[in-house]
Design a protein around this motif. Structure first.
Motif, PDB file in Angstrom:
ATOM      1  N   LYS A  10      81.296 -32.140 -42.651  1.00 24.87           N
ATOM      2  CA  LYS A  10      81.002 -33.661 -41.915  1.00 24.87           C
ATOM      3  C   LYS A  10      82.117 -34.408 -41.582  1.00 24.87           C
ATOM      4  O   LYS A  10      83.345 -34.182 -41.904  1.00 24.87           O
ATOM      5  N   TYR A  50      68.184 -33.800 -38.063  1.00 20.59           N
ATOM      6  CA  TYR A  50      67.792 -34.468 -39.159  1.00 20.59           C
ATOM      7  C   TYR A  50      66.369 -34.826 -38.973  1.00 20.59           C
ATOM      8  O   TYR A  50      66.065 -35.815 -39.776  1.00 20.59           O
ATOM      9  N   HIS A  53      63.996 -36.025 -41.886  1.00 21.80           N
ATOM     10  CA  HIS A  53      64.213 -37.221 -42.596  1.00 21.80           C
ATOM     11  C   HIS A  53      64.112 -38.530 -41.827  1.00 21.80           C
ATOM     12  O   HIS A  53      64.379 -39.893 -42.259  1.00 21.80           O
ATOM     13  N   ARG A  56      62.859 -41.663 -43.496  1.00 25.53           N
ATOM     14  CA  ARG A  56      63.542 -42.064 -44.798  1.00 25.53           C
ATOM     15  C   ARG A  56      64.437 -43.271 -44.433  1.00 25.53           C
ATOM     16  O   ARG A  56      64.902 -43.502 -43.283  1.00 25.53           O
ATOM     17  N   PHE A  58      67.169 -43.881 -45.127  1.00 26.14           N
ATOM     18  CA  PHE A  58      68.888 -43.749 -44.982  1.00 26.14           C
ATOM     19  C   PHE A  58      68.918 -43.042 -43.513  1.00 26.14           C
ATOM     20  O   PHE A  58      70.098 -42.789 -43.064  1.00 26.14           O
ATOM     21  N   LEU A  62      72.412 -42.326 -41.756  1.00 28.88           N
ATOM     22  CA  LEU A  62      72.571 -40.697 -41.607  1.00 28.88           C
ATOM     23  C   LEU A  62      73.216 -40.436 -40.098  1.00 28.88           C
ATOM     24  O   LEU A  62      74.339 -39.968 -39.926  1.00 28.88           O
ATOM     25  N   THR A  92      73.554 -33.242 -53.731  1.00 26.14           N
ATOM     26  CA  THR A  92      73.939 -34.293 -52.919  1.00 26.14           C
ATOM     27  C   THR A  92      74.602 -35.479 -53.166  1.00 26.14           C
ATOM     28  O   THR A  92      75.341 -35.885 -52.188  1.00 26.14           O
ATOM     29  N   ARG A 103      81.448 -31.275 -53.321  1.00 24.48           N
ATOM     30  CA  ARG A 103      80.920 -32.734 -53.314  1.00 24.48           C
ATOM     31  C   ARG A 103      81.745 -33.239 -54.539  1.00 24.48           C
ATOM     32  O   ARG A 103      82.173 -34.429 -54.221  1.00 24.48           O
ATOM     33  N   ILE A 110      77.009 -40.538 -51.543  1.00 28.05           N
ATOM     34  CA  ILE A 110      75.801 -39.600 -51.219  1.00 28.05           C
ATOM     35  C   ILE A 110      75.598 -39.547 -49.662  1.00 28.05           C
ATOM     36  O   ILE A 110      75.348 -38.609 -49.174  1.00 28.05           O
ATOM     37  N   ASP A 111      76.252 -40.735 -48.786  1.00 29.34           N
ATOM     38  CA  ASP A 111      76.214 -40.582 -47.583  1.00 29.34           C
ATOM     39  C   ASP A 111      77.192 -39.962 -46.933  1.00 29.34           C
ATOM     40  O   ASP A 111      76.957 -39.061 -46.094  1.00 29.34           O
ATOM     41  N   ASN A 113      79.151 -37.315 -47.764  1.00 33.15           N
ATOM     42  CA  ASN A 113      79.340 -36.288 -48.708  1.00 33.15           C
ATOM     43  C   ASN A 113      79.648 -34.768 -48.371  1.00 33.15           C
ATOM     44  O   ASN A 113      79.638 -33.795 -49.081  1.00 33.15           O
ATOM     45  N   HIS A 116      77.037 -30.200 -45.506  1.00 39.29           N
ATOM     46  CA  HIS A 116      75.534 -30.136 -45.454  1.00 39.29           C
ATOM     47  C   HIS A 116      75.490 -28.258 -45.508  1.00 39.29           C
ATOM     48  O   HIS A 116      76.323 -27.746 -45.029  1.00 39.29           O
TER      49      HIS A 116
END
Ligand code: CMP
Length: 142
Positions: A10, A50, A53, A56, A58, A62, A92, A103, A110-111, A113, A116
């Motif tokens: 990431k 994504y 998600h 969600r 977030f 994200l 995660t 991690r 958590i964002d 991280n 993936h």
């Protein structure tokens, strides 16, 4: 079984110059990199990747984070590759990640991280096809 899984380094980890360190973890664990490229995701690409998600809370953050800088996307091949990669990554949320996992060692939060990884063989197949054509994947014969 011999499997393939999909992995992203990431923007936070690319920015910290950790591509080589993370590739070393994959290779040390017996996972072979059979496809790899750097991409700066568009908003549309990140939203599509994504999509599961999208409802969600977030999701917006994200997509914002995942488009904030370049990422490395790769296909990892090996025995039990999906589960093995998840073990190397750790939980995660880095606060829950076991010592020695990617991690635990490299994530900011958590964002942000660091990595993936696909959560199951079916999602691996979908995620690999989202980024790579068959010709871009190079199976190892030696
Ligand atoms: P990733 O495996 O890339 O899939 C979705 C990402 O959303 C996840 O890693 C986290 O970085 C991020 N995220 C932020 N908040 C949460 C949450 N509460 N649960 C799961 N993922 C979250």
């Amino acid at each position: 079984a011999l499997e393939r899984t999909f992995s992203i380094i990431k923007p936070d980890a690319v920015a910290k110059n950790l591509i080589g360190a993370i590739y070393q973890r994959f290779e040390a664990a017996g996972l072979k990199i059979v496809a790899s490229k750097m991409v700066h995701l568009s908003r549309e690409q990140a939203e599509g990747f994504y999509a599961e998600h999208s409802e969600r809370p977030f999701f917006k953050a994200l997509v914002g984070f995942m488009t904030s800088g370049p990422v490395m996307v790769q296909v990892l091949e090996g025995e039990d590759a999906v589960r093995r990669n998840r073990e190397i990554m750790g939980a995660t949320n880095p606060a829950d990640a076991l010592a020695g996992t990617l991690r635990a060692d490299y994530a900011n939060s958590i964002d942000e991280n660091a990595v993936h990884g696909s959560d199951a063989p079916a999602s691996a197949a979908r995620e690999i096809a989202y980024f790579f054509s068959d010709e871009e994947i190079c199976p190892r014969t030696r």
